[in-house]
Scaffold this active site. Structure first.
Site, short mmCIF file in Angstrom:
data_model
loop_
_atom_site.label_atom_id
_atom_site.label_comp_id
_atom_site.label_asym_id
_atom_site.label_seq_id
_atom_site.Cartn_x
_atom_site.Cartn_y
_atom_site.Cartn_z
N GLY A 11 57.15 20.21 43.10
CA GLY A 11 57.26 20.09 41.63
C GLY A 11 56.90 18.68 41.19
N GLY A 115 60.54 19.93 50.60
CA GLY A 115 59.58 20.92 51.09
C GLY A 115 58.33 20.25 51.64
CG ASP A 138 65.92 18.61 42.19
OD1 ASP A 138 65.94 18.73 40.96
OD2 ASP A 138 65.28 19.37 42.94
N GLY A 181 68.19 20.46 38.97
CA GLY A 181 68.88 19.78 40.07
C GLY A 181 69.00 20.63 41.31
CD GLU A 233 67.90 24.18 38.44
OE1 GLU A 233 67.21 24.82 37.64
OE2 GLU A 233 67.42 23.49 39.36
NE ARG A 277 74.87 29.77 18.13
CZ ARG A 277 74.04 29.72 17.08
NH1 ARG A 277 72.89 29.10 17.16
NH2 ARG A 277 74.40 30.30 15.95
CG HIS A 283 59.52 23.21 33.89
ND1 HIS A 283 60.07 24.46 33.72
CD2 HIS A 283 59.22 23.11 35.22
CE1 HIS A 283 60.08 25.11 34.89
NE2 HIS A 283 59.58 24.30 35.81
CD GLN A 285 66.27 18.84 33.11
OE1 GLN A 285 67.25 18.49 33.73
NE2 GLN A 285 65.96 20.12 32.95
NE ARG A 286 58.83 19.65 37.76
CZ ARG A 286 58.74 20.90 38.22
NH1 ARG A 286 59.84 21.52 38.62
NH2 ARG A 286 57.59 21.51 38.31
#
Ligand code: F6P
Length: 359
Positions: A11, A115, A138, A181, A233, A277, A283, A285-286
């Site tokens: 990612g 990974g 993360d 995360g 998450e 709510r 994304h 965050q990325r």
């Protein structure tokens, strides 16, 4: 060292371009040619490259994303191919070795999370001169104090929390912010403290809904009509399991998490009748520019990686230990997930501030 290659895998995150830039800038000082590999290990399998020079990295320091492209599928040791309707996994590692030999690559820099670094470690064991650079929002790699990209993601989450605070207060609502995360709660914990959350829910501390309700009711009894909850998450209820959003075929970890905050919000609304709510930051965050901290860290990691190659230190990863950049064996970098220590100083700081973890 005459010719090095660099790839970005997994990612994306803010700071990837800053690493590419720093590698090219330092390499040019040593008259080393740099080849960029397109789309992570996929480019090494299929032979897709991009020549990098000072001109191609000009203006990259603050740019989000990666000019090389990336993918979180395409593991050369287990490459997903279609066979009729079925998907079969084949070993394409020889194609990678052949390309590296054909291009006369003396050193390969792999910028990735667990990974990609795991794959890098497998190639290092086959004798490829590799140096890893730890990236991920993360911050879950155990061999380094910080991965680049993390601080930028936390900053985005804190900005969102500042905005949620004002609207939550106006409408007297309970607002949940779900952050990424994966299986760790680093983003939620740090953003939650920096963004003034009332409750932080992380995977390392399974939550008891009754405890979260107690925290919300306590705030109301103190005259606070709204509450802010940061949810990782990977959060799960006591005795419960992860909320899986989708499975990505061909990815080293196909599980994608997401959506737990909807379950939590439904429970809170049912048990309190307070309007609740959910915002899932996703994304965002990325994306975007890296923070100054991440630009600095990315630049330090990139130059340190080139230095490792120059020193003949292969099969290692650059890491931040305290305030020092060091190199650690790649194997130690991918062995273990770095989770939030539940009795650590950060969790205690949050508790001292009156933040509930639902435990
Ligand atoms: O590892 C980075 C990360 O953004 C995780 O926080 C998140 O769980 C995952 O990647 C999402 O992956 P994708 O972009 O494939 O949905």
């Amino acid at each position: 060292m005459k010719h090095i290659a660099i790839l970005t895998g997994g990612g994306d995150c803010p700071g990837l371009n800053a690493v590419i830039r720093s590698v090219v800038k330092m390499a040019s000082q040593h008259n080393i040619k740099v080849t960029g590999i397109k789309n992570g290990f996929s480019g090494l399998i299929h032979g897709k490259t991009l020549r990098l020079n000072l001109q191609s990295v000009s203006g990259l320091l603050h740019r989000g994303g990666t000019i090389l492209g990336t993918t979180n599928r395409d593991n050369p040791f287990s490459y997903a191919c279609k066979s009729g309707e079925a998907c079969i996994y084949v070993d394409k590692s020889q194609d990678v070795l052949d390309h590296l030999k054909q291009w006369e690559i003396d050193g390969l820099i792999v910028v990735g999370g667990d990974g990609s670094l795991h794959i890098a470690n497998q190639f290092a064991a086959l004798g490829v001169p590799i140096v890893g650079v730890p990236k991920t929002i993360d911050n879950d790699l155990s061999a380094t104090d910080y991965t680049f990209g993390f601080e930028s993601a936390v900053t985005t989450a804190v900005d969102a929390l500042d905005k949620l605070h004002t609207t939550a207060e106006s409408h007297h609502r309970v607002m949940l912010l779900e952050v990424m995360g994966r299986y760790t709660g680093w983003i939620a914990l740090q953003a939650g403290i920096a963004g003034g959350a009332d409750v932080i829910v992380i995977p390392e501390i399974p939550y008891d809904i009754k405890k979260i309700i107690t925290a919300i009711k306590k705030r109301r009894s103190l005259g606070k009509s709204f509450s802010i909850i940061v949810v990782a998450e990977g959060a799960k209820a006591l005795g419960g399991s992860y909320t899986i959003q989708r499975l990505v075929e061909g990815s080293p970890d196909p599980q994608r998490l997401g959506g737990v905050s909807h379950h939590l919000a439904n429970d809170i609304e049912a048990l309190t009748t307070l309007e609740t709510r959910v915002t899932i930051l996703g994304h965002l965050q990325r994306g975007g520019s890296p923070t100054a901290f991440d630009r600095l860290l990315a630049s330090r990691y990139g130059t340190a990686a080139v230095q490792c190659l120059l020193d003949g230190k292969f099969g290692c990863m650059t890491a931040l230990h305290g305030s020092e950049i060091v190199s650690v064996p790649l194997a130690s970098a991918v062995g273990e997930l770095k989770t939030v220590p539940i009795h650590g100083e950060l969790v205690q700081t949050a508790k001292n501030l009156g933040i509930s973890f639902g435990d």
